[in-house]
Structures are given as C-alpha cells and as structure tokens.
Design a protein around this motif. Sequence first.
Motif, short mmCIF file in Angstrom:
data_model
loop_
_atom_site.label_atom_id
_atom_site.label_comp_id
_atom_site.label_asym_id
_atom_site.label_seq_id
_atom_site.Cartn_x
_atom_site.Cartn_y
_atom_site.Cartn_z
N GLY A 35 29.16 26.23 -18.35
CA GLY A 35 28.70 27.03 -17.22
C GLY A 35 27.22 27.33 -17.25
O GLY A 35 26.64 27.72 -16.23
N ASP A 36 26.57 27.19 -18.43
CA ASP A 36 25.12 27.39 -18.51
C ASP A 36 24.40 26.16 -17.95
O ASP A 36 24.94 25.05 -17.95
CB ASP A 36 24.69 27.61 -19.96
CG ASP A 36 25.18 28.95 -20.50
OD1 ASP A 36 25.70 29.74 -19.69
OD2 ASP A 36 25.07 29.20 -21.71
N VAL A 37 23.18 26.38 -17.46
CA VAL A 37 22.39 25.30 -16.86
C VAL A 37 21.14 25.10 -17.70
O VAL A 37 20.32 26.01 -17.85
CB VAL A 37 22.00 25.65 -15.41
CG1 VAL A 37 21.17 24.52 -14.79
CG2 VAL A 37 23.24 25.91 -14.57
N ALA A 38 21.01 23.87 -18.29
CA ALA A 38 19.82 23.52 -19.08
C ALA A 38 18.92 22.63 -18.24
O ALA A 38 19.37 21.62 -17.70
CB ALA A 38 20.24 22.81 -20.37
N CYS A 39 17.63 22.99 -18.14
CA CYS A 39 16.70 22.29 -17.26
C CYS A 39 15.39 22.01 -18.01
O CYS A 39 15.00 22.73 -18.95
CB CYS A 39 16.39 23.12 -16.01
SG CYS A 39 17.83 23.79 -15.19
N ARG A 40 14.73 20.96 -17.54
CA ARG A 40 13.35 20.72 -17.98
C ARG A 40 12.42 21.40 -16.98
O ARG A 40 12.34 21.03 -15.83
CB ARG A 40 13.06 19.23 -18.06
CG ARG A 40 11.66 18.95 -18.64
CD ARG A 40 11.35 17.48 -18.71
NE ARG A 40 10.03 17.24 -19.27
CZ ARG A 40 9.43 16.05 -19.30
NH1 ARG A 40 10.06 15.00 -18.80
NH2 ARG A 40 8.23 15.93 -19.79
N TYR A 41 11.69 22.43 -17.48
CA TYR A 41 10.87 23.26 -16.61
C TYR A 41 9.56 22.55 -16.27
O TYR A 41 9.02 22.69 -15.20
CB TYR A 41 10.60 24.59 -17.30
CG TYR A 41 10.03 25.64 -16.40
CD1 TYR A 41 10.83 26.27 -15.43
CD2 TYR A 41 8.70 26.01 -16.47
CE1 TYR A 41 10.31 27.24 -14.60
CE2 TYR A 41 8.18 26.97 -15.63
CZ TYR A 41 8.98 27.60 -14.69
OH TYR A 41 8.47 28.54 -13.87
N GLY A 42 9.06 21.73 -17.24
CA GLY A 42 7.81 21.02 -17.03
C GLY A 42 7.15 20.72 -18.36
O GLY A 42 7.08 21.59 -19.25
N GLY A 43 6.66 19.47 -18.54
CA GLY A 43 6.01 19.12 -19.80
C GLY A 43 6.95 19.27 -20.96
O GLY A 43 8.06 18.74 -20.97
N GLU A 58 8.18 22.18 -21.85
CA GLU A 58 8.80 23.49 -21.63
C GLU A 58 10.15 23.31 -20.93
O GLU A 58 10.28 22.54 -19.98
CB GLU A 58 7.87 24.35 -20.77
CG GLU A 58 8.26 25.83 -20.78
CD GLU A 58 7.19 26.69 -20.12
OE1 GLU A 58 7.43 27.89 -19.99
OE2 GLU A 58 6.12 26.15 -19.77
N PHE A 59 11.17 24.04 -21.45
CA PHE A 59 12.53 23.95 -20.94
C PHE A 59 13.01 25.34 -20.54
O PHE A 59 12.43 26.36 -20.97
CB PHE A 59 13.48 23.37 -21.99
CG PHE A 59 13.13 21.94 -22.38
CD1 PHE A 59 13.79 20.87 -21.81
CD2 PHE A 59 12.13 21.69 -23.32
CE1 PHE A 59 13.48 19.57 -22.16
CE2 PHE A 59 11.81 20.39 -23.68
CZ PHE A 59 12.48 19.33 -23.09
N ALA A 60 14.08 25.39 -19.73
CA ALA A 60 14.64 26.67 -19.29
C ALA A 60 16.15 26.60 -19.34
O ALA A 60 16.75 25.56 -19.04
CB ALA A 60 14.17 27.00 -17.88
N LEU A 61 16.78 27.74 -19.72
CA LEU A 61 18.25 27.86 -19.75
C LEU A 61 18.64 29.02 -18.87
O LEU A 61 18.09 30.13 -18.99
CB LEU A 61 18.77 28.11 -21.18
CG LEU A 61 19.12 26.87 -22.01
CD1 LEU A 61 17.85 26.11 -22.35
CD2 LEU A 61 19.82 27.30 -23.29
N ILE A 62 19.62 28.79 -17.96
CA ILE A 62 20.19 29.85 -17.12
C ILE A 62 21.59 30.14 -17.63
O ILE A 62 22.42 29.25 -17.73
CB ILE A 62 20.23 29.41 -15.65
CG1 ILE A 62 18.84 29.09 -15.15
CG2 ILE A 62 20.87 30.49 -14.79
CD1 ILE A 62 18.82 28.51 -13.75
N MET A 63 21.84 31.42 -17.97
CA MET A 63 23.11 31.81 -18.60
C MET A 63 23.80 32.88 -17.74
O MET A 63 23.52 34.07 -17.86
CB MET A 63 22.86 32.35 -20.01
CG MET A 63 22.11 31.38 -20.91
SD MET A 63 21.77 32.06 -22.54
CE MET A 63 23.43 32.29 -23.18
#
Length: 927
Positions: free
Chosen positions: A835-843, A845-850
């Motif tokens: 259910g979590d969303v792992a994304c490449r934010y840029g360069g 840098e990454f982001a996780l939505i929980m």
Amino acid sequence: MRFATKLTFLFSAIGVVFIVLVSYTNYVSNTRALETQIRRNLEEKAFHAIDKIDRMLYEKYIDIKRLANDPVVSSKASSMAQIKERIMEYKSHDNKYASVSFYNINRVRLIDTTGKNIGVQDELKGYWGKISEGSNFAMDIAVSVTLKETAFRFAHVVKDKVAVSFAVVTSRVFIDHLHEITKRAVEHDTVDNSFEIDLVNKNGLILYSSHNKNEILKGISPDWPMIQQMISEGKSYGSTKHTNKSKNIEEILAFAKESGYLDFQGNDWTLIINVPTSQAFASAVSLRNITIIISLFVGMLATLIIYLLSRSISVPIKQLGLAAAEIGKGNLDVRLQVTSSDEVGQLSELFNSMAADLKQYQGRLLAYSTELENKVNERTEKLIGLNRRLNILSRCNHALAYATNDTVLTHDVCRIVVEDGGYSQSWIGLIQDDKDKGILILAQIGYEKDYLETLHLNALTKATIYSRAINTLKPAMSNNIMADPECAYLHIEATKYAYSSTLAVPLINKDKVLGVLTVCAREIDVFDAQEVGLLVELTEDLSFGIESLRLLAEHKRMQSELLSAKEELQDRVTQRTAELELVNRQLSERAAALQQRNNENRQLSKMSELLLACSTVDEACSIIVEAASKLFDGDSGALYAFSTSRNILEAKAVWGDVPPESDILKPDDCWALRRGRPHSILHAQTVLRCQHLGYSMNSYVCVPMTAQGETLGLLHLQIAPVLDKEGEAQRLKARKHLAIVIAENSAMAIANLKLRETLQNLSTRDPLTGLYNRRYMEESFDLERGRAIRKGTPVGVIMVDIDHFKRFNDTFGHEAGDAVLRELGIYLKKNVRNGDVACRYGGEEFALIMPDASLDVAWERAEFLREGVKQLNVVYERQSLGSISLSLGVAVLPDHGQETQEIFQAADNALYSAKRQGRNRVCIAQQ
C-alpha cells in the motif's frame, strides 16, 4: 298440541335466541373493551420502561462524561496512582458499576477497578469503532472481556486543556439491571408473571430478554418483522394481537421505540412486551360463564310466565291469521290494529314489526339483486373484451392463412384492427434496404389516399413514435398526444384526423426488424398493458406471415423458372434433371456454407468488439478462447503466449475434449513458429508433425499470432476426426482459414493491449529505477491526503537522498551511478509496506508515501531503510562500488501541515537537516 303450548315454545325460543345474542354481544363488547384496555396498559408500560432505560443510560452518560472532564483524570500531569484513586472513588459512588477502566488513545488498558487485563490492547471493535471515527462518546451492549458477562459499556474520550485527545475512560453496568427496570414497569399488573420482555436494537438483535437469555446478542426477535412494519408506518409505540407459532398460543404484543432523554440521543432500541391472551382475558371468560348461568335461569322463568299468560289469548288470533294470509300473498303493507296491551296486543305489535322488517328485507334483496346484476354486467364486459381479443387474433390468423402476398395481408390486418379493435386509423410500413432506411407504406386505413407517402417516412428519424419502436425493438406509445411534448410533430395530423392516442409496434422476425404497425385512437389513455400485449401478439403473427409470404413468393418464382426451363428443354429432361439435382445440392451446400460463414462472421464481429473493450491481455485471451470454442465446435485447441523471457510459450487457455499434453512448449517444437506462417497436417500424414502434439494423431492447425512484425503467441487447433477423409480435408481447410482470421485479429488486439500497458508504465514509472515517477507521486499523495482528511488518519512522507552520490559518478562514471540508482530502486520496492508508494523524486532523491502511518511508524520505517541499505553491495562491471548510506527526512500529515506542498517541503527540510548534521541519519520535520 294446544295453541298456548305452541305459543309458549315460540316465545321461549325467541327469548333464548335473544338472550344468546345479547350475551354474545355483551361478551364480545367486553372482550374488545378489555383488549383495548390491556393494549393501552401494555403500551404505557412499554413506554415507561423504555423511558426509564433512557433515563438510566442518560445518568451513565452524564457520569462517564463527568469522569472524562474530571480535573485529575483530564490532566496529563496526573500520575497513574492519582487517576486510579479518582476512578475507584467514582465507582464506589454507584453500586451498579461492575468496573471502570482507563485507556490510552491506542486502546491499551492502563487502569481497571478489577485489576484485570492491565497493559492489554483492546480489539478495534464495539464502541472503539465509533471512538476511532472521531466521536467523543460511545456505548454498546456486549459480553465484557474482563467480566465475562453481558453488560452496558460506556466510553468517553479524555482531552487535555487544549482539546487534544489522549485517553479514554470506560464503565460497565451489568445488563441484569434491566430486569429491575422492567419489573418495576409491570409490578402493579395482576399477570406480570406471564410477561415476556425483550430489548432489541435497530436490526432486531436481542440485547436483553427476560425469558430467553440464551438468545441475547445472538438471535433476532421473532416479533421484529411485525414491529418493523409498524415502525415504518411512523409509529414510535403500539400494540397488536398475534399468534406465537413456536408456542402455538395467541398473545398481545406491545412495543415502544427509544426516543432518548434530554441531550442523550439514544441508540434506536425497541422494548417489546408479550402476554398470552388466555391470561389477559381470564376475567372476560369468567364473566361470560356467569352470564350464561344467569341467562339460563331467566330463560326458564320467562318460559313459565309465557305459558301461563298465553292461555288467555282468544279472538285476536283470527285477525292475526288473516293478516298472516295477506302477508303470504305478498301484501307487506297490511298491519294489525292493536287495541290491547296484553300478550296478544304485544304479539300484534311484533307481527306489525315483522311485517315492516320483511318489507325492509325485501328492499335490501332488491338492492342486492341490482348490485349482482351490475357485477354480472361488469363480468360480461370483460368477457366481451376477451371475445374481442380472440376475434381479432382469429380474423388475423385467417388472413394469414389465406393471404396471397404481403400487400393483401397488411391491408386485411389494418382493416381488422380498425374494425374489430375500435381504432380510428392504422397503417403498416416495411423498412427498405436503401441507405436512408425508408419505410414503404403497404396498407393504411383512416387516412386520405397517398397521405402517408407524402411524409417520406424513414427508420433513422429519432424523434417519432414509430422510429423509437423500430430502434428500441419495443412498443412506443403516447396516450395523450396533445399533452406529450415528444409528440409535437403529430399535433396537426392528430387534429386533422381527430385522434388523441397512438401506438407503434415493431414487426420483428428472428431478431430482424421488418417494419412497424401504427394504430391511433380517438380517446386518451386507450393503450393499457392488455391492449399493448394484444397488438404485440398480433405483430408477431403478422411478422411471421410477411416473412412466410416472401419465402413463398421466392419459392414460387423459382418453381416457375424451373417449370419454364423444363418446357424449353423437354428433349433433354434426363440430363437436365441430373444437372439440376447437382446444382440444387450445391446450392444447399453453399447455403449451409453461407449460413456457417454468417455465424462465424457474427462470432468474429462480437469477438472483435469485446477485444476493443479489453483492458488486459488475460481478458483478451479469455474472450478469444470463448469465441474459438464456439467457432470450432467439437474441436479442441489452445492459446499460447510467449513468456517474459521469450524462450518458451505458455498456454493461456485451452478448450475442447482433447487438451494439449503440455501447457508449455518451445518455439522449436512447432513448425508454424519455425516457418513464421500457418502449418496444417491431416490425420494420415506423419511427416512434419509438430513435436508438441505428442502421441495425438488428429488433424491439426498451428497459426502463429503475429502483429507489427512481432510473434506474440500461437493458436493451436486439433480437428475432431470424421469418417469421410475427403470431408476431413475440406474441414481442415475451412478451419485453417478461420483460425488465420482469428489469429490475425487476436494478435493485433494483444499487441495493442501490450502497447497500452507499455505506454501506461512509461507515463507513471521512472525508466531507470522502475519506481513511480514524480507526477504519479503527486497524484497519489493528493488522493491519500483527501482520504486521510475524511477519515482523520495520518499520512507519512519520507524523503530519501543517497549520500555522496556525486562520488559514484566522478569515480566510476555515470553508468555506475545509474546502477546505484537501479539497485536502490529494487531495494525500496522490496522493503516498503503493502500500500505504500515508492517514487523517484528527482536525481538521487526518492520519496515514500505511507498511508495510515503515524510519525512513530514513519520514523521506524525510515530507520529500517537506513540500516538495511548498508547491506546493499552494488557491483558494476565486476567491480564493487562500495557501501551506500542514506539521509532521510520524515514528515506526517496533519502534524506538519495540511497541503501537499507543505508536507513535502517539511520532509525535504528535514532531509537537508540530516545532511547538515553529518548524513547517514533520519531527521523529523519540525512542527
């Protein structure tokens, strides 16, 4: 027998009948009055009992609210000992409380007056569900985990000075206290021992029962459907008499619905009281028995008096006899002149009263005869309507049987509909095969000559009654043309021909629309369901007749041509007969082949239409197999598709009685895949048989599924064996052609679906890491943000950055840096929650939505990722790139903001704070 004796018997019988009637009437009246009194008494008891329950619940609601707002309990500075002391003091004030508890906001029990289950977290059910939804107060009835008994459970949220929830206090009261309340409600009744009292919720679930405790919180009250019906009628309390089927006794039932007390809204409960009528009406039965004894005594005394007095009757008897004779002749106006007040005079008065009653009864009989005659007339009208229906259908069937062509048939039907149906106008038109779908008027009744032809009617018009019937394949009508805005185009015509209602019924034969029948009537509201059904039945027969006449005309035309040819070629009759037989057989075979081809084209068209609506390759394969199983009826087959590695093919679906020996085959096992074109083998051939058939010797066809220069799979078909070898070869050829068509259409559809999936991934996925891209991340967070605000739940955000990433690019090159990013993407995919969303934010840098992650949960997950990545060993061109460390920033909605930009900015600031503090660490955003 003497007249006095007869008179005595007569009046005695009348007296007995009168006494019986009076006694029975008195008994029924008393019973009804008693029933009304009992029902009102039960309703009042039920109302007062549910009101006392509401008051008790209100008291407990006020108590738990007062405890939640207690200065010691609501202060975060208070110790557990102080809170426990105050709770023990609170419980001691009322001996009804079985226990009182104090929980933290995570449902962990910290204090309980029983000392049980301390430190245990309660399940998220019961009143906890309402508390979790944001309610400050909740209550229910359930089996207490601590007390092991059914109890009322009250819960209230504890808030600090700034209105922040940090704890919950609960209290429990045994449900047995309801027994005292209900007992007080009926204690003044003489039959209170036979009362059965139930308390149910809004779904009929038994919360309390004085007579069936085994069903508490388990069963539905058998009286609930009856009470629910009365509640749906707007009653908050009421009563009724019913039969208890389980006990086979009659009972009186009363109920009262909970209405709450002051600011306590209540729980929508209902109290039910049942009492047997045998107990309730005991006094009425006793009174009836006493009345019977008294009546018998009075009757015997009256008989003796009548006998003594009747002996004094004399001459007036003759007048009474003459008057009776007149009554016998039908003269009900005759009356006796009463001149004495003795028994004979009284008898004369009774005679006069009887004569008046007879005259009144005669009038009633006449009225009843009139009413019966009206009913007979009404039934006669219905029979006339039925006879009209049968007459119309009979005449139409006669016209169908003797019509020579469709023009004569439609004209006869129009005439029958107008004459026997009572309509004003009628016309029948057939749809032409031109591009405008014009309608050819074959028959019309009630219109001027050639009037309808001037209108140039066609089936493509969408705003007319007849076009709606043609396009929807259902009758279309208007029962009031002048009041129907959709029939404005008919106002002039309806005024001209004086009709007010119209109905159009499509002529349908074998799902094909042949034309339309339209009828008009002068009155409004003519076309009810029965009338429409009659005309629909008529059009079914008419459609069949038109199609039959067409076939008959075609048959006659062909027969005429054959006879003409026979006369011209009489000298070669034998040779021509043989040729005609051959042609006839070929035509039959061609007709069968064309029919088969038509069926196949319909199936292919349906398959193509469904394939266009598919969203996944698996759906497309299911549709292809379903269509193939119908097109290749009796044959067996399978649909293969290349695996991801493209070194083997896997069977996506199979059909028929002879499944393939293996669900997996290699490309080299099939000659069709080797050659890149269809490959077919007859039963007798053994050379060039594909290896994947195994021991099967059936004829078969293999067709590669190729689209856009790429082979996507294989369509394999095994032909069911037939006795005729020549027929088997023809069958194989036909099956091969059809299989090629299916394979081509299917391959194109699957290629398009794969292309669509690829484009979808490209639009939402980062091509290097395989994670979601920034656009998908922002859309996902907006969705989770809206859901979290509605539900009052948190959403965690973790920003991740690779420490010293520039070192990888500078030392090993940018391709090595890409390898590091790919490995980290794989690592994040494996180590995030479902259910979590792992994304490449840029360069780098990454982001996780929980979603539903509190600050503690998000921080723990960030620490887990930071520690786990240290075990990651990235190898590029057989050279280890060294260890990886991460800097992470954590923010949570709503603690760090409500808007998307605020949350990500807070997490990004925390990330940079981690970098400033030396990297390889997790920092939480500042509030």
